[in-house]
Design an enzyme around this catalytic site. Sequence first.
Site, PDB file in Angstrom:
ATOM      1  N   SER A 143      36.273  38.956  35.165  1.00 25.24           N
ATOM      2  CA  SER A 143      35.360  39.318  36.246  1.00 25.24           C
ATOM      3  C   SER A 143      35.101  40.828  36.245  1.00 25.24           C
ATOM      4  CB  SER A 143      35.989  38.867  37.581  1.00 25.24           C
ATOM      5  OG  SER A 143      35.368  39.466  38.668  1.00 25.24           O
ATOM      6  N   ASP A 148      29.286  36.121  37.372  1.00 26.18           N
ATOM      7  CA  ASP A 148      30.499  36.583  38.061  1.00 26.18           C
ATOM      8  C   ASP A 148      30.296  36.591  39.571  1.00 26.18           C
ATOM      9  OD1 ASP A 148      33.154  37.855  38.327  1.00 26.18           O
ATOM     10  OD2 ASP A 148      31.935  39.460  39.157  1.00 26.18           O
ATOM     11  N   LYS A 158      31.457  43.042  34.467  1.00 23.92           N
ATOM     12  CA  LYS A 158      30.590  43.963  35.208  1.00 23.92           C
ATOM     13  C   LYS A 158      30.589  45.351  34.560  1.00 23.92           C
ATOM     14  CE  LYS A 158      32.714  42.601  38.862  1.00 23.92           C
ATOM     15  NZ  LYS A 158      33.324  41.923  39.975  1.00 23.92           N
ATOM     16  N   ARG A 200      35.586  31.605  43.977  1.00 25.67           N
ATOM     17  CA  ARG A 200      37.030  31.850  43.880  1.00 25.67           C
ATOM     18  C   ARG A 200      37.580  32.304  45.223  1.00 25.67           C
ATOM     19  NH1 ARG A 200      37.250  36.286  39.706  1.00 25.67           N
ATOM     20  NH2 ARG A 200      39.471  36.287  40.165  1.00 25.67           N
TER      21      ARG A 200
HETATM   22  N1  URA Z   1      37.717  42.477  41.514  1.00 22.77           N
HETATM   23  C1  URA Z   1      36.768  41.858  40.795  1.00 22.77           C
HETATM   24  O1  URA Z   1      35.690  42.384  40.549  1.00 22.77           O
HETATM   25  N2  URA Z   1      37.021  40.621  40.342  1.00 22.77           N
HETATM   26  C2  URA Z   1      38.197  39.999  40.573  1.00 22.77           C
HETATM   27  O2  URA Z   1      38.369  38.882  40.115  1.00 22.77           O
HETATM   28  C3  URA Z   1      39.188  40.648  41.333  1.00 22.77           C
HETATM   29  C4  URA Z   1      38.914  41.909  41.786  1.00 22.77           C
END
Ligand code: URA
Length: 434
Positions: A190, A168, A194, A175
Amino acid sequence: MTPSDPGALALELILAKKTGAALAPQDIAHLLSGYLAGQVGEPQMAALLMAVCWQGMNASEVDAWTRAMVDSGIRQDLSSLSRPTVDKHSTGGVGDKVSLVLAPLVAACGAAVPQLSGRGLGHTGGTLDKMETIPGWRAQLDPDEMFSVLDQAGCVICAASPELAPADRRLYALRDVTGTVESIPLIASSIMSKKVAEGTGALLLDVKVGSGAFMPDVTQARELARTMIRLGESYGVRTRALLTDMDAPLGHAVGNAVEVREAIDILHGGGPPTLRGLVVREAREMLDLVGITEDPEPALDDGRAWERFATMVRAQGGDPDAPLPQGQVLATVAAERDGFLLNLDARSVGVAAWRMGAGRARSEDPVSATAGVICRAERGERVEQGQPLLDLVGDDPQRVGHALEALKRAVEIGDAPGPDRQLVLERVDPEHTA
Ligand code: URA
C-alpha cells in the site's frame, strides 16, 4: 486452468490463500483489475484480504500485488525538476509532526520533497488534518498544481491525487472496516505503490515501533522496512529506513493545531530538543540519499527552513503568519507521587487526544482543530507529586471524562530514572534486505 471470470477466479484464490498457497502473479493482476472494474465484489476481496492477513504473501506475490496497484493509475514524472527528489514516509504515530518540519528543512538544503500525506485514523494523527488548521491552506492539489508548488517552494505537502494508485485507495478503505490493516505485505504494498506512483527518486521510511505504532516490536518493524526497501529499490527508488521509538509521544503536543504550533517552533529554531534531534537525523538521511552533504541543522536556526515552509503554505492558499485556532485547557493530569517519569504511554495519550476530538473513528468524520493533549514533562525527568504532566485541550468539555479514562494507566513513575532511550532504534538499508 485459471478461470477467466474474475468472480470465479476470486473464489479460487480465496480458497488457495486460506490454505497458505502462493498466488500466481498473473492471477493477482487479473484479480485486482477485476476488483477495480467492479467484477469482483467487496465480500470476496474482504475474504481474500483476511486470508492474506493470516497466511501472508511471499516476495513474488508482494511484487505482483504492488505492481497491480501502481499500474491501476498514473505514474508522475518529476524528472524535469532542477533538484533531486526525496520523500519521507512515516508509518504513523502519536505527536508525529516530523514531516511538517522535515519537508521544508530538506528543501532548504537543495532537494525537492514531494510529500503526499494522509489523514489520521484512530489514535494516530494525520499530516493533512494538522496542516488544515492553518487558515486557508488547501490539501487537495491536482498533479500540475503539486508540481508547481514543488518547483516554487522545494517542497509540497498534499493529498495523493485520486489518479495515483486508485486500487490502493479502494483496498485501504475496505481494509479499514474489515480489520485487515495490520499485515506486513498489505501495508508494504500500500505504502510503496503510492510512493512509486508519486515519482520520487529516493525515499526515507520512518517505521515506528512501540505502543503507539502499527508495529509493536522491532522484529516486525524490521521485516516491514526490509519489504518496503526491496519494493522501492526494484522500481529504482533509493530507499532506506529508520526504526524509531513510538512508546511515548513525539515532542510535547498531540493533536492538530497544537502540533502545527510545535512544528513552527522548531522551524524558528526552538521546540523540544529530542524532537528537533530526530528531525535533523532524518534530514541528514534524506540528503545523503540524494548525495547532498550539507549539514541541515543551521537551516532551522537561520530561518531558511521557515522561509520554505511559509512559501509552501502561501502557494497552497494558506497564511503562515495567521494565528492558529486555540482551545482551552479543560483538564490536567498530575503526578501521583514523587519520582522519575519512566513513560507517558503513546497509545493512551493518542487515544485521549482522539477522544478529545483530534482524530476520527470513520474516514468521513470531521476532526477538531483545537483538541489534543499537551505533555508537560518528558521521559526521564524528575517529577514531584501534584506536578502537572498532561493537559487535555479543546473546546468541548463533554469529551473530557472519556478522554481522562484513556489516561488512567498512561503515566509510569519510578524511583530511578530508567535506561536512557534513543528515538532511533535501528537503520535499515538495501544491503540488509535479504
Ligand atoms: N499507510 C498506508 O498508506 N497504507 C497502509 O496499509 C498502512 C498505513
